[in-house]
Write an enzyme that holds these catalytic residues in place. Structure first.
Site, PDB file in Angstrom:
ATOM      1  N   LYS A  31      17.303  15.469 -14.238  1.00  0.00           N
ATOM      2  CA  LYS A  31      16.303  14.836 -15.653  1.00  0.00           C
ATOM      3  C   LYS A  31      17.099  14.583 -16.643  1.00  0.00           C
ATOM      4  CE  LYS A  31      11.978  14.645 -13.393  1.00  0.00           C
ATOM      5  NZ  LYS A  31      11.451  13.803 -13.127  1.00  0.00           N
ATOM      6  N   ASP A  32      18.677  15.125 -16.972  1.00  0.00           N
ATOM      7  CA  ASP A  32      19.518  14.633 -17.237  1.00  0.00           C
ATOM      8  C   ASP A  32      19.538  13.584 -17.816  1.00  0.00           C
ATOM      9  OD1 ASP A  32      19.497  17.696 -18.198  1.00  0.00           O
ATOM     10  OD2 ASP A  32      21.099  18.213 -17.652  1.00  0.00           O
TER      11      ASP A  32
END
Length: 422
Positions: free
Chosen positions: A113-114
């Protein structure tokens, strides 16, 4: 009679004796120094061999120093280019080459999700929807990982973060969000038709912020489920990295889906380059995506979205599994060849197995991915190469998933067949 000549003679004699004694001790050291200073090439020539000119590489010359050293700029530069490694235990037991993309090593929030968080913000900035340090605030509904990544990247890029998440998620996630300075709303689990569903709550708060003239900046709803900057982050990053790290040689890719961004983005990049590649969905119990891929329906029409009032997905697994169609999942759905259903018991057993055999300590979604990968490996010929994703560390799942998985203890001889029946 003058005694000076005698004294001079005596003094000279004594000096001669002292010099002789001193030279005797000093001479061996002098000879060693001479031999050391004599070049190897001189030695070869004296032995009748061809002269060889040697260079001294023990000292760094100014001309050898790099002209430019690139230093990473900010924590954002630590996102992406995660390692791909072989899971030894699963590879040895199945006969296939099982490789894991270590997305838990992304340097901001420690998950894939970064990539999404960074691209969501960059895209919004390019569209003029966000301005750093202006009071613009990012709102998002998430079960945890996207929120953590957003909170971290927001801090780095000059935005406050307001995260809404279901109250039944592991408390370590909300605790970490608070430490990062995010505002956190833990709302009761609810179906998507409920205004208090965590996604609807975030959307509403963003709109209220923008409409309030007394509040600085605007409210921006990141909308990870529908915002196509999600799958594009994997099309531009994760997919190309896997292709390069594998040297273009892989037979299958396995991943779960929450928003669907990872599997869609990777599939859209890899499939045109590798037409034979199998894209397989790993789906936890309670999710409808398995039926969507296998049978083209999400669930029975009597339970269609908008009619039932209870929580949609009944599983201990967090981060993947859903009972509605998202724009990100649809972006790659037609490229998905198959789906494998994974029970909670199988996910728990795989988590323990990976820790016992490989020292790999991961969360629930990673365990689901690995169960599906092992099952697929049993279906394929030995020697095939399968890539899957390890999403986040087990440290984010201690109070819920790992509380049920239990401690590993001293075991190290577990087998897939014994633990999971694979």
């Amino acid at each position: 009679m003058d005694n000076r000549p005698r004294l001079y003679l005596t003094a000279a004699f004594v000096c001669g004796v002292l010099l002789t004694l001193g030279f005797k001790d000093f001479y061996p050291d002098l000879e060693r120094r001479f031999r050391r200073r004599r070049s190897p090439a001189d030695t070869l020539v004296s032995a009748g061999l061809e002269r060889i000119d040697l260079e001294d590489h023990t000292k760094i010359r100014a001309s050898d120093k790099p002209d430019h050293v690139e230093i990473a700029e900010g924590i954002e530069a630590c996102i992406g280019n995660t390692p791909l490694f072989r899971i030894k235990s699963l590879s040895e037991e199945t006969g296939c080459d099982i490789l894991a993309k270590a997305e838990f090593l992304n340097g901001a929030g420690g998950s894939p999700k970064d990539r999404v968080a960074l691209n969501l913000i960059k895209t919004a900035e390019e569209q003029g929807l966000l301005t750093p340090y202006s009071g613009d605030t990012i709102y998002e509904g998430t079960v945890g990982s996207t929120g953590i990544s957003l909170a971290t990247v927001c801090r780095a890029k000059g935005y406050p973060a307001h995260i809404c998440m279901p109250s039944d998620q592991a408390t370590e996630k909300s605790d970490l969000l608070l430490k990062l300075g995010a505002i956190v709303d833990r709302v009761p689990p609810a179906p998507i038709i409920d205004p208090m569903h965590f996604v609807n709550r975030a959307r509403s708060l963003a709109a209220d912020h923008t409409a309030d003239p007394k509040r600085p900046g605007r409210g921006y709803f990141a909308d990870q489920f529908e915002n196509q900057a999600n799958w594009k982050s994997h099309f531009e990053g994760t997919g190309p990295e896997i292709f390069q790290q594998c040297g273009g040689k892989l037979d299958a890719f396995v991943a779960g889906a929450g928003t669907g961004g990872t599997i869609a983005g990777v599939a859209r990049f890899l499939k045109p380059k590798l037409p034979h590649l199998r894209i397989v969905l790993a789906d936890p119990q309670g999710s409808g995506l398995f039926n969507r891929i296998k049978y083209e329906v999400m669930f029975d029409t009597l339970e269609k979205e908008g009619t039932r009032r209870r929580s949609q997905v009944d599983t201990i697994v967090e981060g993947i599994g859903i009972n509605r169609i998202t724009a990100n999942f649809e972006a790659g759905r037609e490229l998905i060849d198959d789906a494998i259903k994974v029970s909670d018991e199988e996910a728990l057993a795989m988590a323990r197995l990976l820790a016992e055999k490989d020292g790999i300590f991961v969360g629930s979604s990673s365990s689901v991915n690995c169960v599906a990968t092992a099952r697929l490996a049993r279906q394929l010929e030995p020697g095939k190469r399968i890539v899957t994703v390890l999403c986040d560390s087990g440290t984010r799942h201690l109070s819920k998933f790992w509380a049920q998985a239990g401690s590993v203890g001293g075991k190290s001889d577990s087998k897939l067949q014994d633990r999971i029946g694979i």
